[in-house]
Design a protein around this motif. Structure first.
Motif, PDB file in Angstrom:
ATOM      1  N   SER A  56       0.827  -1.212   0.000  1.00  0.00           N
ATOM      2  CA  SER A  56       0.000   0.000   0.000  1.00  0.00           C
ATOM      3  C   SER A  56       0.859   1.258   0.000  1.00  0.00           C
ATOM      4  N   LYS A  57       2.138   1.128   0.339  1.00  0.00           N
ATOM      5  CA  LYS A  57       3.029   2.282   0.397  1.00  0.00           C
ATOM      6  C   LYS A  57       3.813   2.481  -0.891  1.00  0.00           C
ATOM      7  N   ARG A  58       3.657   1.576  -1.844  1.00  0.00           N
ATOM      8  CA  ARG A  58       4.391   1.679  -3.108  1.00  0.00           C
ATOM      9  C   ARG A  58       3.413   1.842  -4.265  1.00  0.00           C
ATOM     10  N   ARG A  59       3.932   2.165  -5.450  1.00  0.00           N
ATOM     11  CA  ARG A  59       3.075   2.507  -6.584  1.00  0.00           C
ATOM     12  C   ARG A  59       2.766   1.328  -7.504  1.00  0.00           C
ATOM     13  N   ASP A  60       3.376   0.182  -7.270  1.00  0.00           N
ATOM     14  CA  ASP A  60       3.092  -0.985  -8.113  1.00  0.00           C
ATOM     15  C   ASP A  60       1.863  -1.718  -7.583  1.00  0.00           C
ATOM     16  N   PRO A  61       0.765  -1.785  -8.357  1.00  0.00           N
ATOM     17  CA  PRO A  61      -0.437  -2.462  -7.861  1.00  0.00           C
ATOM     18  C   PRO A  61      -0.299  -3.977  -7.917  1.00  0.00           C
ATOM     19  N   GLN A  62      -1.200  -4.650  -7.229  1.00  0.00           N
ATOM     20  CA  GLN A  62      -1.174  -6.107  -7.191  1.00  0.00           C
ATOM     21  C   GLN A  62      -1.314  -6.712  -8.580  1.00  0.00           C
ATOM     22  N   ALA A  63      -2.091  -6.072  -9.467  1.00  0.00           N
ATOM     23  CA  ALA A  63      -2.296  -6.617 -10.818  1.00  0.00           C
ATOM     24  C   ALA A  63      -0.983  -6.696 -11.587  1.00  0.00           C
ATOM     25  N   VAL A  64      -0.109  -5.716 -11.425  1.00  0.00           N
ATOM     26  CA  VAL A  64       1.190  -5.718 -12.102  1.00  0.00           C
ATOM     27  C   VAL A  64       2.094  -6.795 -11.511  1.00  0.00           C
ATOM     28  N   VAL A  65       2.119  -6.892 -10.189  1.00  0.00           N
ATOM     29  CA  VAL A  65       2.920  -7.932  -9.530  1.00  0.00           C
ATOM     30  C   VAL A  65       2.438  -9.327  -9.952  1.00  0.00           C
ATOM     31  N   GLU A 106       1.078 -10.110 -12.791  1.00  0.00           N
ATOM     32  CA  GLU A 106       1.548 -10.363 -14.161  1.00  0.00           C
ATOM     33  C   GLU A 106       3.038 -10.698 -14.169  1.00  0.00           C
ATOM     34  N   ASN A 107       3.829 -10.005 -13.349  1.00  0.00           N
ATOM     35  CA  ASN A 107       5.247 -10.364 -13.245  1.00  0.00           C
ATOM     36  C   ASN A 107       5.414 -11.797 -12.759  1.00  0.00           C
ATOM     37  N   LEU A 108       4.591 -12.194 -11.778  1.00  0.00           N
ATOM     38  CA  LEU A 108       4.647 -13.559 -11.262  1.00  0.00           C
ATOM     39  C   LEU A 108       4.234 -14.561 -12.336  1.00  0.00           C
ATOM     40  N   ARG A 109       3.216 -14.206 -13.121  1.00  0.00           N
ATOM     41  CA  ARG A 109       2.779 -15.103 -14.207  1.00  0.00           C
ATOM     42  C   ARG A 109       3.921 -15.345 -15.190  1.00  0.00           C
ATOM     43  N   ARG A 110       4.649 -14.295 -15.526  1.00  0.00           N
ATOM     44  CA  ARG A 110       5.776 -14.433 -16.451  1.00  0.00           C
ATOM     45  C   ARG A 110       6.901 -15.262 -15.836  1.00  0.00           C
ATOM     46  N   LEU A 111       7.151 -15.055 -14.545  1.00  0.00           N
ATOM     47  CA  LEU A 111       8.155 -15.881 -13.857  1.00  0.00           C
ATOM     48  C   LEU A 111       7.737 -17.344 -13.864  1.00  0.00           C
ATOM     49  N   ALA A 112       6.485 -17.603 -13.519  1.00  0.00           N
ATOM     50  CA  ALA A 112       5.992 -18.984 -13.463  1.00  0.00           C
ATOM     51  C   ALA A 112       6.102 -19.655 -14.820  1.00  0.00           C
ATOM     52  N   SER A 113       5.782 -18.910 -15.881  1.00  0.00           N
ATOM     53  CA  SER A 113       5.861 -19.456 -17.232  1.00  0.00           C
ATOM     54  C   SER A 113       7.301 -19.808 -17.601  1.00  0.00           C
ATOM     55  N   THR A 114       8.234 -18.944 -17.227  1.00  0.00           N
ATOM     56  CA  THR A 114       9.651 -19.188 -17.530  1.00  0.00           C
ATOM     57  C   THR A 114      10.223 -20.312 -16.674  1.00  0.00           C
ATOM     58  N   ALA A 115       9.867 -20.305 -15.378  1.00  0.00           N
ATOM     59  CA  ALA A 115      10.443 -21.287 -14.442  1.00  0.00           C
ATOM     60  C   ALA A 115       9.768 -22.646 -14.547  1.00  0.00           C
ATOM     61  N   GLY A 116       8.458 -22.651 -14.879  1.00  0.00           N
ATOM     62  CA  GLY A 116       7.743 -23.910 -15.014  1.00  0.00           C
ATOM     63  C   GLY A 116       6.935 -24.317 -13.801  1.00  0.00           C
ATOM     64  N   PHE A 117       6.428 -23.339 -13.033  1.00  0.00           N
ATOM     65  CA  PHE A 117       5.538 -23.694 -11.925  1.00  0.00           C
ATOM     66  C   PHE A 117       4.167 -23.067 -12.117  1.00  0.00           C
ATOM     67  N   ASN A 118       3.204 -23.530 -11.321  1.00  0.00           N
ATOM     68  CA  ASN A 118       1.829 -23.053 -11.416  1.00  0.00           C
ATOM     69  C   ASN A 118       1.636 -21.857 -10.476  1.00  0.00           C
ATOM     70  N   PRO A 119       1.342 -20.659 -11.017  1.00  0.00           N
ATOM     71  CA  PRO A 119       1.176 -19.492 -10.131  1.00  0.00           C
ATOM     72  C   PRO A 119      -0.042 -19.590  -9.222  1.00  0.00           C
ATOM     73  N   GLU A 120      -0.973 -20.492  -9.546  1.00  0.00           N
ATOM     74  CA  GLU A 120      -2.166 -20.660  -8.711  1.00  0.00           C
ATOM     75  C   GLU A 120      -1.864 -21.437  -7.429  1.00  0.00           C
ATOM     76  N   THR A 121      -0.728 -22.136  -7.390  1.00  0.00           N
ATOM     77  CA  THR A 121      -0.334 -22.859  -6.170  1.00  0.00           C
ATOM     78  C   THR A 121       0.967 -22.281  -5.618  1.00  0.00           C
TER      79      THR A 121
END
Length: 438
Positions: A219-228, A230-245
């Protein structure tokens, strides 16, 4: 004090499109009169398809806008196919200028929907106020009404549509600062575990201190949860894990450990599991992200170890949870210390430094100074080895491998890592993550 004004024309009725120039004249004039700032930034947000077959009108509007700009009206028109795309573009403009107080002039029927977009694309750093745009068939009768309080609830389907629209737009954005990079340890067997430490490249966060693969929203920074997300989704896709778990520790700078499958504490800095396909993670932006793996019992853990957590023994608490819950032998557990601030850069007040000096005098440099340099990694290693972890089962590149393929100093490498110590309060965050392969 309002710093910027956003005028939403996405809901402009078809019968008013022919008079869009007059409509803007009325709105901008009224906005200027009511603003507490002599020349606030004004953003006009409109749908690209509204102008797709009206080139003459578009030229007329742009001519009118040039006239406003010549009168020192700081104004920009943002046309996009979706509200999410237009609003995100305006957010970029606001962030470039470090603006936080925004007035939104919007048709009353669009107000509750706009709040859904704001909830997803902004954080508590920003302050919004609304004025209802009441439109009559004659533009000369246009009025801007005072805000009305309303207990608006959003239909689930409507919220889902907005969320989907935002997600699609964020997924379409290019990666910044190069490709997404994951650092991996040769100590952890990759036939049993999936693991890694992230760097700051390959995400979509655009604010300089958060750019680009920031993986923590506050809440103290300017990056919203939606952006984070999406970054996690891209990491999960590259690394090979499920972002839902995916499960990240809930930082409290303490030594509590969450054992997955049991009741989740409100906050904890360590997490352990023996469930396959579940990815656990600990953040770090100077604090140490520590990963734990037992290839014999097939269990793993992650811990966030800042200076307070280090003194409280969070790493050993994570080891103890693996031993007690999964019957791990302490001599089988492998530990990898991730990117973190090094003793070259990190200082603490003398009183705090005393605690590290008690662990090992070599953890403190210039001990007699007001702010001695502290070696968090050495303190972590000493505590782990004292409790039974084998020295050869701890990877800390700053000691064991001068090539430093993982344990970089975050403060010394601004091109690779985020650093709270270096960047201040609006800092980004990388993570260490691990899971047991199916």
């Amino acid at each position: 004090m309002v710093e910027a004004v956003l005028i939403d024309l996405f809901g402009l009725p078809v019968n008013l499109q022919n008079s869009i120039q007059d409509l803007l004249c009325n709105m901008l004039g009224t906005t200027e009169e009511r603003s507490s700032v002599s020349a606030p930034l004004v953003y006009v947000m409109c749908c690209q398809t509204q102008w797709s077959e009206r080139n003459d009108e578009q030229e007329s509007l742009l001519a009118a806008l040039r006239d406003f700009q010549s009168l020192k009206k700081r104004l920009e028109v943002v046309c996009a196919l979706t509200t999410a795309a237009a609003l995100y573009t305006i957010k970029e403009r606001l962030d470039e200028k470090d603006l936080s107080v925004i007035k939104i002039v919007i048709p009353a029927f669009r107000r509750h929907l706009m709040k859904v977009y704001i909830d997803h694309l902004f954080t508590a750093v920003y302050q919004f106020e609304f004025e209802d745009l009441q439109m009559a068939s004659d533009c000369n009768n246009l009025l801007i009404a005072e805000p009305q309080t309303e207990g608006q609830t959003y239909p689930t389907q409507e919220v889902e549509l907005v969320t989907s629209e935002i997600q699609m737009h964020l997924e379409s954005l290019p990666s910044l600062k190069g490709e997404l990079t994951i650092l991996r340890s040769s100590l952890i067997p990759d036939d049993i575990f999936l693991h890694g430490f992230t760097t700051r490249t390959g995400g979509i966060s655009y604010i300089p201190t958060l750019s680009s693969c920031n993986l923590f929203s506050s809440s103290k920074r300017r990056d919203p949860q939606a952006v984070v997300k999406e970054n996690l989704r891209r990491l999960a896709s590259t690394a090979g894990f499920n972002p839902e778990t995916f499960h990240r520790v809930k930082i409290d700078h303490g030594n509590a450990v969450y054992i997955m499958g049991k009741t989740e504490p409100d906050s904890y800095d360590g997490i352990v599991t023996n469930q396959k396909g579940v990815t656990i993670a600990a953040p770090g932006a100077d604090c140490i992200p520590v990963l734990f793996a037992d290839p014999v019992r097939k269990a793993c853990g992650a811990a966030h170890s800042g200076w307070k957590g280090t003194l409280l023994g969070v790493s050993m608490a994570t080891v103890n949870a693996m031993v007690s819950e999964y019957n791990c032998n302490v001599k089988d557990i492998l530990v990898v210390l991730g990117p973190s601030v090094g003793p070259c850069c990190y200082k603490l007040p003398h009183e705090s430094a005393k605690e590290f000096h008690r662990i090992d005098p070599k953890c403190v440099r210039l001990f007699d100074s007001a702010s001695p340099y502290i070696d968090l990694r050495r303190a972590t290693r000493v505590l782990l080895e004292t409790s039974g972890i084998l020295p050869e089962n701890i990877q800390d590149d700053s000691v064991t491998d001068q090539n430093q393929n993982i344990t970089f100093c975050t403060a010394c490498h601004p091109d690779k890592f985020y650093s709270h110590f270096r960047d201040g309060t609006n800092f980004g965050t990388q993570i260490g993550f691990i899971s047991i392969k199916d």
